[in-house]
Design a protein around this motif. Sequence first.
Motif, PDB file in Angstrom:
ATOM      1  N   GLU A   6       0.833  -1.206   0.000  1.00 26.09           N
ATOM      2  CA  GLU A   6       0.000   0.000   0.000  1.00 26.09           C
ATOM      3  C   GLU A   6       0.870   1.259   0.000  1.00 26.09           C
ATOM      4  O   GLU A   6       2.009   1.240   0.482  1.00 26.09           O
ATOM      5  CB  GLU A   6      -0.897   0.048   1.247  1.00 26.09           C
ATOM      6  N   SER A   7       0.296   2.328  -0.494  1.00 23.67           N
ATOM      7  CA  SER A   7       0.955   3.633  -0.447  1.00 23.67           C
ATOM      8  C   SER A   7      -0.121   4.713  -0.449  1.00 23.67           C
ATOM      9  O   SER A   7      -1.283   4.442  -0.755  1.00 23.67           O
ATOM     10  CB  SER A   7       1.908   3.820  -1.634  1.00 23.67           C
ATOM     11  N   GLY A   9      -0.848   6.858   2.232  1.00 28.46           N
ATOM     12  CA  GLY A   9      -1.333   7.312   3.525  1.00 28.46           C
ATOM     13  C   GLY A   9      -0.600   8.563   3.987  1.00 28.46           C
ATOM     14  O   GLY A   9       0.353   9.016   3.354  1.00 28.46           O
ATOM     15  N   LEU A  20      -5.407   6.234  -1.632  1.00 28.95           N
ATOM     16  CA  LEU A  20      -4.567   5.089  -1.331  1.00 28.95           C
ATOM     17  C   LEU A  20      -4.427   4.213  -2.567  1.00 28.95           C
ATOM     18  O   LEU A  20      -5.359   4.078  -3.359  1.00 28.95           O
ATOM     19  CB  LEU A  20      -5.153   4.265  -0.194  1.00 28.95           C
ATOM     20  N   CYS A  22      -2.735   0.331  -3.882  1.00 27.74           N
ATOM     21  CA  CYS A  22      -2.193  -0.972  -3.477  1.00 27.74           C
ATOM     22  C   CYS A  22      -1.779  -1.724  -4.732  1.00 27.74           C
ATOM     23  O   CYS A  22      -2.592  -1.924  -5.637  1.00 27.74           O
ATOM     24  CB  CYS A  22      -3.238  -1.758  -2.708  1.00 27.74           C
ATOM     25  N   THR A 115      -1.078   0.987   5.711  1.00 26.45           N
ATOM     26  CA  THR A 115      -0.589   2.355   5.611  1.00 26.45           C
ATOM     27  C   THR A 115      -1.410   3.230   6.556  1.00 26.45           C
ATOM     28  O   THR A 115      -2.634   3.096   6.626  1.00 26.45           O
ATOM     29  CB  THR A 115      -0.660   2.876   4.164  1.00 26.45           C
ATOM     30  N   GLN A 116      -0.730   4.091   7.284  1.00 26.82           N
ATOM     31  CA  GLN A 116      -1.394   4.906   8.304  1.00 26.82           C
ATOM     32  C   GLN A 116      -2.077   6.115   7.672  1.00 26.82           C
ATOM     33  O   GLN A 116      -1.471   6.843   6.874  1.00 26.82           O
ATOM     34  CB  GLN A 116      -0.369   5.385   9.333  1.00 26.82           C
TER      35      GLN A 116
END
Length: 121
Positions: A6-7, A9, A20, A22, A115-116
């Motif tokens: 994932e990216s 966040g 987001l 993925c 991802t936060q």
Amino acid sequence: QVQLVESGGGLVQPGGSLRLSCAASGTISSIGAMGWYRQAPGKQREVVATITRAGSTNYADSVKGRFAISRDDARNRVYLQMNSLKPEDTAVYYCTAYVKTTTTTVALSYWGQGTQVTVSS
């Protein structure tokens, strides 16, 4: 064999937006349903949105009208567009996918590392 990464966040103010992404990689033969889940501190992981291979979508009541899930099968990616973000959307967001690999006859469930997303002023 299969990795989901994932990216996208980060920290955003209430009312803001994030997208987001993925990406699935590995010895992939085909990908079935994909989805996004989230887990806030002290709470159970919950489904946010899902999308079938045919493109049918489902959303948690709490995000309907604000979030949109989409997929790009040519790139083995799933996205989550999040608009009108609220502090209660703060959580670690995980993507998941049912994947058939070149060595399996059934689709297995795979998860990303998360991802936060933090919504705060």
